[in-house]
Write a protein that holds these residues in place. Sequence first.
Motif, short mmCIF file in Angstrom:
data_model
loop_
_atom_site.label_atom_id
_atom_site.label_comp_id
_atom_site.label_asym_id
_atom_site.label_seq_id
_atom_site.Cartn_x
_atom_site.Cartn_y
_atom_site.Cartn_z
N VAL A 189 0.84 -1.19 0.00
CA VAL A 189 0.00 0.00 0.00
C VAL A 189 0.88 1.25 0.00
N GLN A 190 0.49 2.25 -0.79
CA GLN A 190 1.39 3.36 -1.09
C GLN A 190 1.86 4.13 0.14
N ARG A 191 0.96 4.56 1.03
CA ARG A 191 1.39 5.43 2.13
C ARG A 191 2.44 4.77 3.03
N PRO A 192 2.17 3.59 3.60
CA PRO A 192 3.20 3.00 4.47
C PRO A 192 4.42 2.53 3.71
N ARG A 193 4.26 2.12 2.44
CA ARG A 193 5.42 1.68 1.67
C ARG A 193 6.37 2.84 1.42
N THR A 194 5.82 3.98 1.07
CA THR A 194 6.65 5.17 0.83
C THR A 194 7.34 5.61 2.12
N ALA A 195 6.66 5.44 3.24
CA ALA A 195 7.24 5.86 4.52
C ALA A 195 8.45 5.02 4.91
N ILE A 196 8.44 3.73 4.60
CA ILE A 196 9.54 2.86 5.05
C ILE A 196 10.54 2.54 3.95
N ALA A 197 10.16 2.73 2.69
CA ALA A 197 11.05 2.39 1.58
C ALA A 197 10.82 3.36 0.42
N PRO A 198 11.15 4.64 0.60
CA PRO A 198 10.82 5.65 -0.41
C PRO A 198 11.53 5.46 -1.74
N LEU A 199 12.64 4.71 -1.77
CA LEU A 199 13.38 4.52 -3.02
C LEU A 199 13.02 3.22 -3.73
N LYS A 200 12.15 2.43 -3.12
CA LYS A 200 11.76 1.15 -3.71
C LYS A 200 10.61 1.37 -4.70
N GLU A 201 10.47 0.43 -5.64
CA GLU A 201 9.37 0.51 -6.59
C GLU A 201 8.03 0.50 -5.86
N SER A 202 6.99 0.98 -6.52
CA SER A 202 5.67 1.01 -5.89
C SER A 202 5.12 -0.39 -5.73
N GLY A 203 4.12 -0.51 -4.86
CA GLY A 203 3.46 -1.81 -4.70
C GLY A 203 2.80 -2.27 -5.99
N GLU A 204 2.26 -1.33 -6.74
CA GLU A 204 1.63 -1.67 -8.01
C GLU A 204 2.65 -2.23 -8.99
N THR A 205 3.86 -1.65 -8.99
CA THR A 205 4.91 -2.16 -9.87
C THR A 205 5.36 -3.55 -9.43
N TRP A 206 5.51 -3.75 -8.12
CA TRP A 206 5.88 -5.08 -7.60
C TRP A 206 4.88 -6.13 -8.08
N LEU A 207 3.62 -5.81 -7.97
CA LEU A 207 2.58 -6.76 -8.39
C LEU A 207 2.56 -6.96 -9.89
N SER A 208 2.83 -5.89 -10.65
CA SER A 208 2.82 -6.03 -12.11
C SER A 208 3.95 -6.94 -12.58
#
Length: 399
Positions: A189-208
């Motif tokens: 999920v975007q908000r917590p993912r950006t908070a803990i790993a701002p340089l990592k790909e988005s969750g949507e990209t991971w799933l794609s």
Amino acid sequence: MTSSAVSTKIDTLLRHAADGGRISPEEALLLYTDAPLHALGEAADAARKRRYAGDSVNIATYIIDRNINYTNVCLTACKFCAFYRAPGHSEGWTHTDDEILRRCGEALDLGATQIMLQGGHSPALGIEWYERTFAAIKQAYPELTLHSLGASEVVHIGKVSKLDHAEVITRLHAAGLDSFAGAGAEILVQRPRTAIAPLKESGETWLSVMELAHGMGVESTATFMMGTGETNAERIEHLRMIRDVQDRTGGFRSFIPWTYQPENNHLKGRTQATSLEYLRMVALARLFFDNINHLQGSWLTTGKDIGQLTLHFGADDLGSVMLEENVVSSAGARHRSNRTELIELIRSAGRVPAQRDTLYKHLSVHADPADDPVDARVHSHFSSTALKLLPTGVPAAAS
């Protein structure tokens, strides 16, 4: 809605999900937050039993594998990670081919059937490094399954080598990669993912990337690291995102939730998931994922007692003896086990232990305790080098 009405709705939902019915994210959130713990666990266990036929319903599995962390050099700098070192750091390292092959051979000698190659996002490692490494392992040890990397590595390799995701997957698979681990999911999920790993790909990209891999015949697992500050609703949304992809591909073999470890990282344990929250998540996942076959409980991050309890909350697998693990243990996971202990944990939970392979096929069912395998060398450790053993086979010390 009155408390009586809520209780009635929860009872109805638990029966519906236990019988194999699909529940919505909103219903899942209600069960996760408000269902009585024992009723939630009983429903999840009923859903597990419903999924497996014949003798398999009483079986709980484990695997023997080795997690070889090939480099700690990483430019992604996730705030929860205690393992990585920035490029150019004096403590950065990358294993040689010979060292990786040595560890694979040692793992095979100890009965491992699977190797998990996982490491940092090093700017020095492009597709050619992975192709050479995978090919060397497969040539030397064709018996070993390479269940390795993950969507995040595909994205990173694509950037380093200027390749699209499909070509990265094609070349890794051709070189010897059998399936992807769920590495890098953390929380999608975007908000917590950006908070803990701002340089990592988005969750949507991971799933794609995972969806693309599934379509190309490369299956995977899905994971969830809980306890880094996400809300209950965001926890359920993580599950929803995975279930939607699984509806389209069927390529996730299992779901593996685990808990954030608080030592030696930037988050410093300001937020953590409790053992009860973890057990509720395991049970809820079994009820929510009507389309994923297997659910793994984590003893490495929660301890063996909670790991064993997951077998009463919908889990059918206790994961790996884990001959080597460095990333989660760098952040404070100090739980260790061995094959004898895992077998006993499973059996004392009222289940029949069985060693499995990567595909969850049973290699050896330990129905009779008198026939249990005994090998003191098959134990977990969290050292970056294999433990030296005394003549008795007992670990001498971590190095």
